[in-house]
Design an enzyme around this catalytic site. Sequence first.
Site, PDB file in Angstrom:
ATOM      1  N   ASN A  84       0.807  -1.227   0.000  1.00 38.15           N
ATOM      2  CA  ASN A  84       0.000   0.000   0.000  1.00 38.15           C
ATOM      3  C   ASN A  84       0.840   1.277   0.000  1.00 38.15           C
ATOM      4  O   ASN A  84       0.293   2.368  -0.115  1.00 38.15           O
ATOM      5  CB  ASN A  84      -0.996  -0.019   1.164  1.00 38.15           C
ATOM      6  CG  ASN A  84      -2.126  -0.999   0.883  1.00 38.15           C
ATOM      7  OD1 ASN A  84      -2.296  -1.464  -0.240  1.00 38.15           O
ATOM      8  ND2 ASN A  84      -2.886  -1.340   1.916  1.00 38.15           N
ATOM      9  N   CYS A 144     -10.677  -5.625  -3.326  1.00 37.30           N
ATOM     10  CA  CYS A 144     -11.250  -6.650  -2.460  1.00 37.30           C
ATOM     11  C   CYS A 144     -12.716  -6.350  -2.173  1.00 37.30           C
ATOM     12  O   CYS A 144     -13.101  -5.202  -2.011  1.00 37.30           O
ATOM     13  CB  CYS A 144     -10.475  -6.682  -1.154  1.00 37.30           C
ATOM     14  SG  CYS A 144      -8.852  -7.363  -1.388  1.00 37.30           S
ATOM     15  N   ARG A 162     -17.219   0.719  -0.344  1.00 30.18           N
ATOM     16  CA  ARG A 162     -16.063   1.433  -0.891  1.00 30.18           C
ATOM     17  C   ARG A 162     -16.435   2.473  -1.956  1.00 30.18           C
ATOM     18  O   ARG A 162     -16.151   2.322  -3.146  1.00 30.18           O
ATOM     19  CB  ARG A 162     -15.026   0.441  -1.414  1.00 30.18           C
ATOM     20  CG  ARG A 162     -14.647  -0.568  -0.369  1.00 30.18           C
ATOM     21  CD  ARG A 162     -13.472  -1.405  -0.766  1.00 30.18           C
ATOM     22  NE  ARG A 162     -12.205  -0.812  -0.408  1.00 30.18           N
ATOM     23  CZ  ARG A 162     -11.037  -1.360  -0.701  1.00 30.18           C
ATOM     24  NH1 ARG A 162     -10.984  -2.469  -1.372  1.00 30.18           N
ATOM     25  NH2 ARG A 162      -9.930  -0.781  -0.322  1.00 30.18           N
ATOM     26  N   ARG A 212      -1.947 -11.193  -4.503  1.00 29.00           N
ATOM     27  CA  ARG A 212      -2.113  -9.761  -4.766  1.00 29.00           C
ATOM     28  C   ARG A 212      -1.256  -8.936  -3.819  1.00 29.00           C
ATOM     29  O   ARG A 212      -0.799  -7.849  -4.169  1.00 29.00           O
ATOM     30  CB  ARG A 212      -3.576  -9.348  -4.569  1.00 29.00           C
ATOM     31  CG  ARG A 212      -4.463  -9.751  -5.710  1.00 29.00           C
ATOM     32  CD  ARG A 212      -5.815  -9.138  -5.539  1.00 29.00           C
ATOM     33  NE  ARG A 212      -5.707  -7.703  -5.366  1.00 29.00           N
ATOM     34  CZ  ARG A 212      -6.710  -6.909  -5.045  1.00 29.00           C
ATOM     35  NH1 ARG A 212      -7.905  -7.408  -4.864  1.00 29.00           N
ATOM     36  NH2 ARG A 212      -6.537  -5.624  -4.900  1.00 29.00           N
TER      37      ARG A 212
HETATM   38  N1  EPU Z   1     -14.900   6.055   2.048  1.00 33.28           N
HETATM   39  C1  EPU Z   1     -16.026   6.737   1.623  1.00 33.28           C
HETATM   40  N2  EPU Z   1     -15.932   7.472   0.471  1.00 33.28           N
HETATM   41  C2  EPU Z   1     -14.818   7.537  -0.275  1.00 33.28           C
HETATM   42  C3  EPU Z   1     -13.666   6.839   0.177  1.00 33.28           C
HETATM   43  C4  EPU Z   1     -13.740   6.120   1.354  1.00 33.28           C
HETATM   44  O1  EPU Z   1     -17.060   6.693   2.258  1.00 33.28           O
HETATM   45  O2  EPU Z   1     -14.824   8.203  -1.309  1.00 33.28           O
HETATM   46  C5  EPU Z   1     -14.982   5.279   3.302  1.00 33.28           C
HETATM   47  C6  EPU Z   1     -14.812   3.789   3.064  1.00 33.28           C
HETATM   48  O3  EPU Z   1     -16.015   3.182   2.623  1.00 33.28           O
HETATM   49  C7  EPU Z   1     -14.369   3.318   4.425  1.00 33.28           C
HETATM   50  C8  EPU Z   1     -13.548   4.489   4.936  1.00 33.28           C
HETATM   51  O4  EPU Z   1     -13.882   5.600   4.123  1.00 33.28           O
HETATM   52  O5  EPU Z   1     -15.453   3.123   5.270  1.00 33.28           O
HETATM   53  C9  EPU Z   1     -12.060   4.292   4.929  1.00 33.28           C
HETATM   54  O6  EPU Z   1     -11.655   3.660   3.731  1.00 33.28           O
HETATM   55  P1  EPU Z   1     -10.345   4.135   2.958  1.00 33.28           P
HETATM   56  O7  EPU Z   1     -10.739   5.053   1.864  1.00 33.28           O
HETATM   57  O8  EPU Z   1      -9.311   4.587   3.919  1.00 33.28           O
HETATM   58  O9  EPU Z   1      -9.884   2.783   2.314  1.00 33.28           O
HETATM   59  P2  EPU Z   1      -9.064   2.679   0.999  1.00 33.28           P
HETATM   60  O10 EPU Z   1      -8.221   3.879   0.854  1.00 33.28           O
HETATM   61  O11 EPU Z   1      -9.955   2.279  -0.111  1.00 33.28           O
HETATM   62  C10 EPU Z   1      -6.905   1.604   2.000  1.00 33.28           C
HETATM   63  C11 EPU Z   1      -6.141   0.345   1.762  1.00 33.28           C
HETATM   64  C12 EPU Z   1      -6.917  -0.838   2.314  1.00 33.28           C
HETATM   65  C13 EPU Z   1      -7.157  -0.619   3.799  1.00 33.28           C
HETATM   66  C14 EPU Z   1      -7.872   0.721   4.016  1.00 33.28           C
HETATM   67  C15 EPU Z   1      -8.038   1.076   5.469  1.00 33.28           C
HETATM   68  C16 EPU Z   1      -4.979   0.789  -0.299  1.00 33.28           C
HETATM   69  C17 EPU Z   1      -4.828   0.503  -1.740  1.00 33.28           C
HETATM   70  N3  EPU Z   1      -5.946   0.166   0.331  1.00 33.28           N
HETATM   71  O12 EPU Z   1      -8.132   1.444   1.306  1.00 33.28           O
HETATM   72  O13 EPU Z   1      -6.099  -1.970   2.149  1.00 33.28           O
HETATM   73  O14 EPU Z   1      -7.924  -1.654   4.315  1.00 33.28           O
HETATM   74  O15 EPU Z   1      -7.121   1.776   3.391  1.00 33.28           O
HETATM   75  O16 EPU Z   1      -6.807   1.181   6.088  1.00 33.28           O
HETATM   76  O17 EPU Z   1      -4.197   1.542   0.284  1.00 33.28           O
HETATM   77  C18 EPU Z   1      -5.578  -4.201   1.636  1.00 33.28           C
HETATM   78  O18 EPU Z   1      -4.413  -3.838   1.470  1.00 33.28           O
HETATM   79  O19 EPU Z   1      -5.923  -5.394   1.719  1.00 33.28           O
HETATM   80  C19 EPU Z   1      -6.620  -3.190   1.776  1.00 33.28           C
HETATM   81  C20 EPU Z   1      -7.907  -3.450   1.597  1.00 33.28           C
END
Ligand code: EPU
Length: 434
Positions: free
Chosen positions: A27, A121, A126, A412
């Site tokens: 990440n 995932c 999301r 992955r």
């Molecule tokens: N969210 C919204 N709107 C948006 C974006 C996010 O409501 O436009 C919400 C999400 O639904 C969630 C919260 O904000 O409830 C936090 O999600 P976040 O956006 O932080 O997740 P992400 O950026 O999509 C990254 C990691 C994930 C990890 C999460 C939380 C990457 C590529 N992915 O996801 O990693 O679980 O942060 O730490 O950096 C993994 O590596 O297996 C993985 C899923």
Amino acid sequence: MRDKFVIKGLNGKKTLSGKIEVNGAKNAVLKLMASSILFADGIETLGIPKIEDVKRMAELLEDLGAVIEPRKKGGFYINTTKLNKSDLNRDISEKIRASIVLTGPLLARFGKTSFPVPGGCVIGARSVDFFIDGFRKMGATAVFQNGEYQIKAKRGGLRGAEIFFKTPSVTATETFIMAGVLAKGKTILKNVAMEPEIKNLADFLISCGAKIKGAGTPVIEIKGGQLLKSKGRKYKAMPDRLEAGSFLVLGALCADNLEITNCVPEHIEILIQMLKDAGVPIKVGKNNIKIEGNGKIKNKDFKINGTIKTKEYPGFPTDLQAPMMMFLTQATGENLVFETIFEGRLNYTEDLVRMGANIIMLDPHRVMVKGPTSLRGREVESPDLRAGLAFVIAGILAKGESIIDNVYLIDRGYERVEERLKKIGVNIERVSKN
Ligand code: EPU
């Protein structure tokens, strides 16, 4: 091709021992690759894990016109000076969530981008609303047409803006840091995520000329400017804290002595604290974590009672929730696990119940786990990469043989994890099916 893992379980014995090395953080690396679009020259990287998501990100960049060449020590060189389009390839983007971070630098550099609903995932809804709202604040227009978001900056490019996130989001924080680097004027991001991968990205960009203040805190300020120049500076991937954390849980449950090398213990302080409090003999070094003399302690003597609530960093990481669940099935106690970040991230527990765990689902965000329970080997399918690795831990703990299907999802994020596990004594084989 769908590979599977066949694991002969230890039936609760703690016989694993040796050293296991942590690789570069998925990440962090994916975002660094996306940031290559902010550069007037190429960037060189070191210690990049050979994992499927990195391959997908490389394919996405190449589809845009980037040149990527392999380098020594698991690194490569990325040059985006000849990019010839700014629309993300739909098929590839639908495979990885991290594809969305490309939209920030693309929009800032070319004034437009388009992208489909990103994949990744299946762990919950999301949404992408933070991205769309943020781009609009920076003066862009956004429409959803034919299954794609089309974003266009005003003439003269993106403008700096003040953006407040309703929830801290890792990828949104990174996307808007990168957008801010090439936007006109100042961008202030509030209530941002503080995960170490964000600071890692910001630090590299700062070393190449970006003006970013506050990464690692809830407010980040970016002064926009020119394209960055790496001038030969090399990016070395930070160690993957989620891999380190998963190995630590594995060690706590299945190893006598184990040393986890190439890690930053501070990044998983909360897990270390919880396991230590439960009675796991952990010794923390600067870049390593040791478990010593664990063989003489029975897992049922580990005691843990309370609630585990996933939270943004430095809280308990949602990505370590599944490995921690394995610990809770073995230690003595009754615990509530409250997954606050994603609503689909507890579904895998059904398979653990089939293996013998005592887990009751209360609602999509909460389960009750009662330990200790003995696990029996079963055939299970990896649902996402983190839960997939938790199934590997379950298979190692269980009595008899387990088959973990859909290893692609584990690949992955973890580079040939079975080879590293074999070295510490795990009986695991990869079987390829055509
Ligand atoms: N969210 C919204 N709107 C948006 C974006 C996010 O409501 O436009 C919400 C999400 O639904 C969630 C919260 O904000 O409830 C936090 O999600 P976040 O956006 O932080 O997740 P992400 O950026 O999509 C990254 C990691 C994930 C990890 C999460 C939380 C990457 C590529 N992915 O996801 O990693 O679980 O942060 O730490 O950096 C993994 O590596 O297996 C993985 C899923």
